[in-house]
Design an enzyme around this catalytic site. Structure first.
Site, short mmCIF file in Angstrom:
data_model
loop_
_atom_site.label_atom_id
_atom_site.label_comp_id
_atom_site.label_asym_id
_atom_site.label_seq_id
_atom_site.Cartn_x
_atom_site.Cartn_y
_atom_site.Cartn_z
N LEU A 11 1.53 79.88 26.56
CA LEU A 11 1.52 78.52 27.12
C LEU A 11 2.39 78.48 28.38
O LEU A 11 3.53 78.95 28.35
CB LEU A 11 2.08 77.52 26.09
CG LEU A 11 2.25 76.08 26.57
CD1 LEU A 11 0.89 75.38 26.74
CD2 LEU A 11 3.10 75.27 25.59
N HIS A 69 16.69 58.83 25.76
CA HIS A 69 16.35 60.12 26.40
C HIS A 69 16.64 61.27 25.44
O HIS A 69 15.88 62.22 25.35
CB HIS A 69 17.14 60.30 27.70
CG HIS A 69 16.82 59.26 28.74
ND1 HIS A 69 15.53 58.88 29.03
CD2 HIS A 69 17.61 58.52 29.56
CE1 HIS A 69 15.54 57.96 29.99
NE2 HIS A 69 16.80 57.72 30.31
N ASP A 96 7.03 58.30 28.84
CA ASP A 96 7.59 56.99 29.20
C ASP A 96 7.99 56.20 27.94
O ASP A 96 7.36 56.35 26.89
CB ASP A 96 6.54 56.21 30.00
CG ASP A 96 7.15 55.05 30.76
OD1 ASP A 96 8.40 54.94 30.82
OD2 ASP A 96 6.38 54.23 31.29
C1 FPP Z 1 10.93 57.61 31.10
O1 FPP Z 1 11.37 56.63 30.19
C2 FPP Z 1 11.56 58.90 30.82
C3 FPP Z 1 12.38 59.56 31.66
C4 FPP Z 1 12.76 59.05 32.99
C5 FPP Z 1 13.03 60.84 31.29
C6 FPP Z 1 12.26 61.78 30.44
C7 FPP Z 1 13.24 62.69 29.76
C8 FPP Z 1 13.17 63.17 28.51
C9 FPP Z 1 12.00 62.94 27.65
C10 FPP Z 1 14.28 63.91 27.88
C11 FPP Z 1 14.52 65.30 28.25
C12 FPP Z 1 13.36 66.09 28.72
C13 FPP Z 1 13.45 67.39 29.01
C14 FPP Z 1 12.28 68.13 29.50
C15 FPP Z 1 14.71 68.10 28.85
P1 FPP Z 1 12.11 55.34 30.77
O2 FPP Z 1 13.56 55.63 30.80
O3 FPP Z 1 11.55 54.96 32.10
O4 FPP Z 1 11.74 54.30 29.68
P2 FPP Z 1 11.51 52.72 29.87
O5 FPP Z 1 10.31 52.56 30.75
O6 FPP Z 1 11.26 52.24 28.47
O7 FPP Z 1 12.76 52.16 30.46
#
Ligand code: FPP
Length: 249
Positions: free
Chosen positions: A138, A44, A27
């Protein structure tokens, strides 16, 4: 490896009890991007590097299973440009990392409502699952288009169907029968659940499986997650007194 990382790794190795299964709610990508006055997909993309750090850290520490919450069912409701950026990142991640994951002995599984993925994302998923199937160091579970309640409903339906087909007695429904119908049937429950960005919620992730997981909330935003943060979390886990409802011995 940086000094702090190797010191932390040495410390957790000496201590011994490394979690077998770590689950992570990644997050804070959006906030990380906003702090840099950049659009959310920029965060992201930066988060992809942290995924690599998590995988490598688990390999180094001897963790057997890593479960990452990459995209929730609710995330489909985000703006179209963010959803498509996330799907493209998934494809890019697989294209870039599949060979390395395979070489490192990582076996990738992808769980969730995959019927909603675009044909390109679905075929990338099929590819990485197929190409890494032999990995034995893993198990990497990627949860995409996933919701914990939906997973529980899916398992309940599967039990009901088996009863209707006459292959299962109602009396035979117990926790093991239920767990065997979850996506995680083949791995132990997570011992440690890490959430980054300081939020203290489960957000519908692995609701059944985290019943006895230790929680570690890190203030670090996901793109800044690195091996040192992972090892701190493991070190914190090693200081916990896990009682599973019993008394300490
Ligand atoms: C939450 O942060 C994160 C996500 C919804 C996406 C997670 C994706 C990645 C880490 C990138 C790619 C991963 C893979 C496995 C290819 P948020 O957008 O909710 O952050 P915020 O709460 O600060 O708005």
């Amino acid at each position: 490896m940086a000094d702090t990382e190797s010191e932390l790794l040495a410390r957790i190795r000496v201590h011994g009890a490394v979690p077998r299964h770590i689950a992570i709610i990644m997050d804070g990508n959006g906030r990380w991007a906003r702090a840099r006055r950049m659009p959310r997909p920029f965060g992201h993309r930066a988060g992809m590097k942290a995924v690599r750090a998590a995988v490598e850290g688990c390999l180094q520490a001897g963790v057997e299973w890593l479960s990452l919450f990459a995209f929730s069912q609710e995330n489909w409701q985000r703006p179209e440009n963010e959803v498509s950026a996330l799907m493209l990142l998934l494809e890019e991640y697989i294209a870039r990392e599949a060979a390395e994951l395979r070489a490192q002995g990582v076996c990738v599984r992808v769980h969730g409502d995959l019927a909603r993925l675009s044909p390109a994302a679905a075929s990338a998923v099929d590819r990485v699952v197929r190409e890494t199937a032999g990995g034995s160091r893993l198990g990497l579970n990627l949860f995409i288009s996933y919701g914990g309640r939906a997973e529980v409903v899916r398992a309940a339906r599967s039990l009901a169907q088996a009863v209707r087909d006459g292959t299962l007695e109602v009396e035979a429904i117990d926790e093991a029968a239920f767990a065997s119908r979850l996506y995680t049937a083949e791995c132990p429950d997570p011992d440690l659940l890490i959430r980054t960005s300081g939020e203290q919620r489960l957000s519908n992730f692995l609701l059944w499986q985290v019943a006895y997981a230790e929680l570690h909330i890190s203030p670090v935003l996901w793109p800044d997650f690195d091996r040192a943060v992972l090892y701190e979390a493991i070190s914190d886990f090693q200081r916990r007194d896990r009682r599973f409802g019993k008394v300490s011995t």
